[in-house]
Design a protein around this motif. Structure first.
Motif, PDB file in Angstrom:
ATOM      1  N   PHE A 296       5.931   2.468 -67.142  1.00  0.00           N
ATOM      2  CA  PHE A 296       7.708   2.255 -66.051  1.00  0.00           C
ATOM      3  C   PHE A 296       8.189   3.233 -66.866  1.00  0.00           C
ATOM      4  N   SER A 297       8.154   4.012 -67.994  1.00  0.00           N
ATOM      5  CA  SER A 297       8.842   5.631 -67.946  1.00  0.00           C
ATOM      6  C   SER A 297       8.907   6.085 -67.506  1.00  0.00           C
ATOM      7  N   SER A 298       7.028   6.497 -66.972  1.00  0.00           N
ATOM      8  CA  SER A 298       6.646   7.480 -66.253  1.00  0.00           C
ATOM      9  C   SER A 298       7.588   7.610 -65.241  1.00  0.00           C
ATOM     10  N   CYS A 299       7.144   6.323 -64.545  1.00  0.00           N
ATOM     11  CA  CYS A 299       8.254   5.897 -63.236  1.00  0.00           C
ATOM     12  C   CYS A 299       9.325   6.176 -62.857  1.00  0.00           C
ATOM     13  N   ALA A 300      10.320   6.004 -64.056  1.00  0.00           N
ATOM     14  CA  ALA A 300      11.575   6.501 -64.387  1.00  0.00           C
ATOM     15  C   ALA A 300      11.458   7.811 -64.084  1.00  0.00           C
ATOM     16  N   SER A 301      10.961   8.608 -64.922  1.00  0.00           N
ATOM     17  CA  SER A 301      10.889   9.699 -65.186  1.00  0.00           C
ATOM     18  C   SER A 301      10.989  10.628 -63.810  1.00  0.00           C
ATOM     19  N   THR A 302      10.624  10.182 -63.098  1.00  0.00           N
ATOM     20  CA  THR A 302       9.832  10.072 -61.712  1.00  0.00           C
ATOM     21  C   THR A 302      10.555  10.064 -59.983  1.00  0.00           C
ATOM     22  N   GLY A 303      11.291   9.138 -60.704  1.00  0.00           N
ATOM     23  CA  GLY A 303      11.963   8.511 -59.651  1.00  0.00           C
ATOM     24  C   GLY A 303      10.837   7.439 -58.276  1.00  0.00           C
ATOM     25  N   SER A 304       9.579   7.000 -59.107  1.00  0.00           N
ATOM     26  CA  SER A 304       9.044   6.235 -58.852  1.00  0.00           C
ATOM     27  C   SER A 304       9.030   4.360 -58.276  1.00  0.00           C
ATOM     28  N   LEU A 305       9.744   4.999 -57.336  1.00  0.00           N
ATOM     29  CA  LEU A 305       9.558   3.175 -57.396  1.00  0.00           C
ATOM     30  C   LEU A 305       8.890   2.392 -56.814  1.00  0.00           C
ATOM     31  N   GLU A 306       8.562   2.679 -55.507  1.00  0.00           N
ATOM     32  CA  GLU A 306       7.598   1.645 -55.135  1.00  0.00           C
ATOM     33  C   GLU A 306       6.047   1.888 -55.809  1.00  0.00           C
ATOM     34  N   GLN A 307       5.706   2.679 -56.964  1.00  0.00           N
ATOM     35  CA  GLN A 307       4.508   2.829 -57.703  1.00  0.00           C
ATOM     36  C   GLN A 307       5.080   1.287 -58.769  1.00  0.00           C
ATOM     37  N   GLY A 308       6.754   1.817 -59.280  1.00  0.00           N
ATOM     38  CA  GLY A 308       7.162   0.879 -60.495  1.00  0.00           C
ATOM     39  C   GLY A 308       7.449  -0.297 -59.629  1.00  0.00           C
TER      40      GLY A 308
ATOM     41  N   LYS B  81      15.718  32.116 -61.906  1.00  0.00           N
ATOM     42  CA  LYS B  81      16.435  31.248 -61.322  1.00  0.00           C
ATOM     43  C   LYS B  81      15.143  30.083 -60.878  1.00  0.00           C
ATOM     44  N   GLU B  82      15.245  28.257 -61.337  1.00  0.00           N
ATOM     45  CA  GLU B  82      13.841  27.762 -60.813  1.00  0.00           C
ATOM     46  C   GLU B  82      15.117  27.165 -59.887  1.00  0.00           C
ATOM     47  N   PRO B  83      13.911  27.251 -59.197  1.00  0.00           N
ATOM     48  CA  PRO B  83      13.884  26.721 -57.229  1.00  0.00           C
ATOM     49  C   PRO B  83      14.061  25.466 -57.010  1.00  0.00           C
ATOM     50  N   ALA B  84      15.039  25.144 -56.202  1.00  0.00           N
ATOM     51  CA  ALA B  84      16.152  24.299 -55.342  1.00  0.00           C
ATOM     52  C   ALA B  84      14.414  23.839 -55.037  1.00  0.00           C
ATOM     53  N   CYS B  85      14.290  22.064 -55.202  1.00  0.00           N
ATOM     54  CA  CYS B  85      13.185  21.335 -55.082  1.00  0.00           C
ATOM     55  C   CYS B  85      13.269  20.103 -54.877  1.00  0.00           C
ATOM     56  N   SER B  86      12.700  19.280 -54.468  1.00  0.00           N
ATOM     57  CA  SER B  86      13.765  17.260 -53.458  1.00  0.00           C
ATOM     58  C   SER B  86      11.839  16.746 -52.872  1.00  0.00           C
ATOM     59  N   TRP B  87      12.358  15.361 -53.234  1.00  0.00           N
ATOM     60  CA  TRP B  87      11.054  14.634 -53.088  1.00  0.00           C
ATOM     61  C   TRP B  87      11.809  13.332 -52.944  1.00  0.00           C
ATOM     62  N   VAL B  88      10.553  13.073 -52.516  1.00  0.00           N
ATOM     63  CA  VAL B  88       9.956  11.824 -51.153  1.00  0.00           C
ATOM     64  C   VAL B  88       9.736  10.995 -51.271  1.00  0.00           C
ATOM     65  N   GLU B  89      10.165   9.507 -51.810  1.00  0.00           N
ATOM     66  CA  GLU B  89       8.678   8.926 -52.098  1.00  0.00           C
ATOM     67  C   GLU B  89       8.395   7.794 -50.697  1.00  0.00           C
ATOM     68  N   ILE B  90       7.061   8.422 -50.158  1.00  0.00           N
ATOM     69  CA  ILE B  90       6.108   8.039 -48.948  1.00  0.00           C
ATOM     70  C   ILE B  90       4.911   7.342 -49.238  1.00  0.00           C
ATOM     71  N   LYS B  91       4.688   5.593 -49.139  1.00  0.00           N
ATOM     72  CA  LYS B  91       3.882   4.548 -49.256  1.00  0.00           C
ATOM     73  C   LYS B  91       3.162   5.353 -50.672  1.00  0.00           C
ATOM     74  N   ASN B  92       4.128   4.908 -51.592  1.00  0.00           N
ATOM     75  CA  ASN B  92       3.406   5.838 -53.153  1.00  0.00           C
ATOM     76  C   ASN B  92       2.873   6.990 -53.193  1.00  0.00           C
ATOM     77  N   SER B  93       3.002   8.133 -52.223  1.00  0.00           N
ATOM     78  CA  SER B  93       2.913   9.149 -52.502  1.00  0.00           C
ATOM     79  C   SER B  93       4.004  10.350 -52.682  1.00  0.00           C
ATOM     80  N   MET B  94       5.094  11.181 -53.076  1.00  0.00           N
ATOM     81  CA  MET B  94       5.667  12.217 -53.809  1.00  0.00           C
ATOM     82  C   MET B  94       5.373  12.929 -52.704  1.00  0.00           C
ATOM     83  N   HIS B  95       6.083  13.583 -51.641  1.00  0.00           N
ATOM     84  CA  HIS B  95       6.552  14.671 -51.263  1.00  0.00           C
ATOM     85  C   HIS B  95       7.572  15.727 -52.054  1.00  0.00           C
ATOM     86  N   MET B  96       7.464  16.425 -52.171  1.00  0.00           N
ATOM     87  CA  MET B  96       7.987  17.610 -52.706  1.00  0.00           C
ATOM     88  C   MET B  96       8.182  18.855 -51.255  1.00  0.00           C
TER      89      MET B  96
END
Length: 642
Positions: free
Chosen positions: A278-290, A506-521
């Motif tokens: 649960f802590s891992s899912c919280a840090s990555t924002g992986s709601l479906e996996q959680g 500079k840290e590159p700007a990245c965004s993630w979206v979760e689709i069917k338990n997989s994260m896409h960056m």
């Protein structure tokens, strides 16, 4: 056999007497014994400790009970379990005045009691006064220091123990490895590992689990895996050590893979396993996996105990599923301060400032005392909501609860004042701090200057940050943006040049979206995604449609010295827009879209998302480094104040 002591003998109908054939030297007088009374055996008395324990001492002092070593050990162990150190000290004193005072076993029990009750000075005093020490003595003190965050004190005892030719056991090594893992010096850990090999404990499951955890804390995952794979007999502890390590490193996929393999190998997940996931899912924002893991836990039959409920609550809150967080909180049988803090954090991060303060007042009425984290949640809510006077009120309230503000509280107050445009008050606040302002404090002022385009003060704040922490890229980027927004391109160029000279990237700007338990960056102007053509085409269509209903690209957020047309083109493929478009291509109509970004969302994307939510009639939840933004029907939960 000895005769038990009746309740009437103790002079009260609720007292719990102690009876054991091993400690009564002779029968009691007939007139004292009442055979009709309810007799309570030894185990029941100990269960009633500490009062029962003190009554036992009274019986000994009155000559009605002959003690033995076992009795003292039982009393001390029970009081240790209850954490009743005051009563434990009384038993300790009583024992030292008895004929058993030189018994090493009981002295070790006393030492263990003090160590487990976080009375390490008392434990050390007992240790130093013991004329004879065995391996258990040394291990008890090493364990006490290790478990109470005193790794140096634990580690220095080990060579002293070896010089006495005492052989360590698996408890000794487990505690030493925990202490070594808390230190930055990896050589210490390697040396302890060497001794584990020498004494043949490297294959012990408990020592092996501690080795796995130690190497994971050193971020030496290959060694951790090597040790884990080499364990002939694994158990839930060893699995949990590895899973927890990957969860701490935010390696969500790896932690989940291990969780699945753990079950395939027929090991049953424990509360600690689920907590790590649960802590891992919280840090990555992986709601479906959680959610999947939550369902798995319910199916397994494990109860929603306090610390699991807290991590689950935190997971839902940080994954943007606010309603689920509330449901978990409402199901907790007895929310503690951690539960309340998790809920307050969720309210604050979701922009519900007034609601956060209402919940805080409700918490106070329940009798739960707030801690430093509680006030940080409240102050953050005030900062995000522009609640200036409320924030100052609650900052002053910390004194009432005798809570000394930490750097994080000062940072939040500077942020609160700066966001509200109160720069004179912010500077006065910094000048009057009881500590030297840190880079984070000056950074908060710098961020506010960027927001309000206060160039001169921003330059001053940036210079203070660079003096304290020149290698953090964030403040350099903020200063660059301040100069660029003011059209000071030469100065902006100098900032870039300085960053290159000292090796700051500079840290590159990245965004993630979760689709069917997989994260896409996605990254800005991403050309590597296999579906980039479809994504770019669809965003082009969406961009034209939202322009028809009022969207105007805000080119002030393109901080490059280029013409207007190039500025507008640069805006179109920011990482969050690409993630949003991909989600629209891959998710069913009407479903909520959840996106995570590693930096603050830019003003143009924020504006675009509002219009997209109106166009497609779907909720979009964007989590950036500051907070959550809930876009729905053309507006955002932040009220354009972030």
């Amino acid at each position: 056999m000895g005769i038990p002591i009746s309740l009437r003998f103790l002079g009260t109908s609720t007292a719990t007497p102690f009876a054991s054939s091993s400690i009564l030297s002779s029968p009691l007088p007939e007139e004292v014994f009442d055979p009709a009374s309810h007799i309570i055996q030894e185990k029941d008395l100990l269960r009633k400790s500490p009062n029962g324990s003190l009554r036992v001492l009274e019986l000994i002092d009155d000559g009605l009970l002959e003690p033995d070593a076992k009795l003292y050990s039982q009393l001390l162990n029970r009081l240790t379990q209850l954490g009743k150190i005051k009563e434990g000290k009384m038993v300790h004193t009583h024992f030292m005045n008895s004929k058993f005072k030189h018994y090493v076993v009981i002295q070790n029990t006393v030492l263990n009691m003090y160590a487990k009750c976080d009375r390490l000075d008392d434990a050390r005093e007992v240790f130093d006064k013991m004329p004879v020490k065995d391996m258990v003595t040394w291990t008890a003190l090493i364990t006490g220091y290790s478990q109470n965050d005193k790794p140096v004190e634990a580690l220095v005892l080990f060579p002293q123990m070896l010089r006495l030719e005492l052989k360590p056991n698996h408890f000794t090594f487990s505690s030493l490895l925990k202490a070594a893992g808390a230190r930055a010096d990896e050589k210490e850990g390697e040396q302890i590992h060497g001794y584990c090999l020498k004494y043949g404990y490297d294959s012990n499951v408990y020592v092996g689990s501690a080795l796995v955890d130690m190497y994971c804390r050193y971020e030496r995952m290959e060694e951790a895996h090597f040790v884990f794979d080499g364990l002939e007999h694994k158990n839930e502890v060893s699995w949990n050590s590895l899973i927890a390590a990957f969860a701490r490193k935010n390696e969500g996929d790896k932690a989940l893979q291990l969780f699945q393999k753990m079950q395939r190998d027929e090991y049953k997940p424990t509360h600690f396993t689920y907590s790590s996931i649960f802590s891992s899912c919280a840090s990555t924002g992986s709601l479906e996996q959680g959610k999947w893991i939550h369902a798995h836990m319910l199916k397994s039959g494990l109860k929603l105990i306090a610390f699991i409920g807290n991590t689950l609550l935190d997971m839902y809150g940080k994954s943007g599923s606010f309603d689920d967080a509330i449901k978990v909180f409402d199901r907790l049988a007895k929310p503690d301060v951690v539960s309340w803090n998790s809920m307050l954090t969720a309210y604050a991060q979701h922009g519900l400032g007034i609601k956060t303060l209402q919940q805080f007042e409700k918490m106070l009425k329940t009798g739960i005392e707030p801690n430093a984290v509680t006030f940080l949640c409240v102050l953050t809510a005030c900062s995000h909501g522009g609640l200036l006077e409320k924030g100052q009120h609650y900052f002053e309230m910390m004194k009432k609860f005798k809570i000394q503000p930490e750097v994080s509280h000062y940072v939040t107050m500077v942020d609160l004042l700066g966001r509200a445009g109160q720069f004179d008050r912010a500077q006065s606040f910094i000048r009057e701090l009881p500590i030297e302002p840190t880079a984070a404090i000056w950074g908060a002022l710098l961020g506010a200057c960027r927001m309000h385009k206060k160039m001169e003060l921003g330059v001053h704040a940036a210079e203070r940050v660079f003096e304290l922490d020149p290698y953090d890229s964030g403040p350099h980027i903020l200063l660059y943006n301040i100069y660029a927004s003011a059209g000071k391109w030469n100065e902006a160029s100098e900032v870039r040049k300085f960053m290159k000279e000292i090796g700051v990237k500079k840290e590159p700007a990245c965004s993630w979206v979760e689709i069917k338990n997989s994260m896409h960056m996605f990254v800005a102007n991403d050309e590597s995604h296999p579906q980039k053509d479809a994504i770019h085409k669809m965003w082009g269509e969406i961009s034209e449609r939202i322009k028809e209903i009022g969207y105007v690209p805000d080119t002030s957020h393109v901080l490059l010295f280029v013409n207007q047309q190039e500025r507008e083109a640069k805006l179109q493929y920011h990482s969050e827009k690409l993630a949003l478009t991909f989600a629209l291509l891959k998710t069913p109509k009407g479903s909520t879209i959840r996106i995570k970004k590693n930096i603050r969302v830019c003003g143009d994307c924020h504006s675009a998302f509002k219009f997209v939510s109106q166009l497609i009639e779907r909720e979009i939840v964007l989590r950036d480094t500051n907070r959550f933004h809930h876009f729905s029907r053309g507006s955002c939960s932040c009220g354009d104040y972030w």
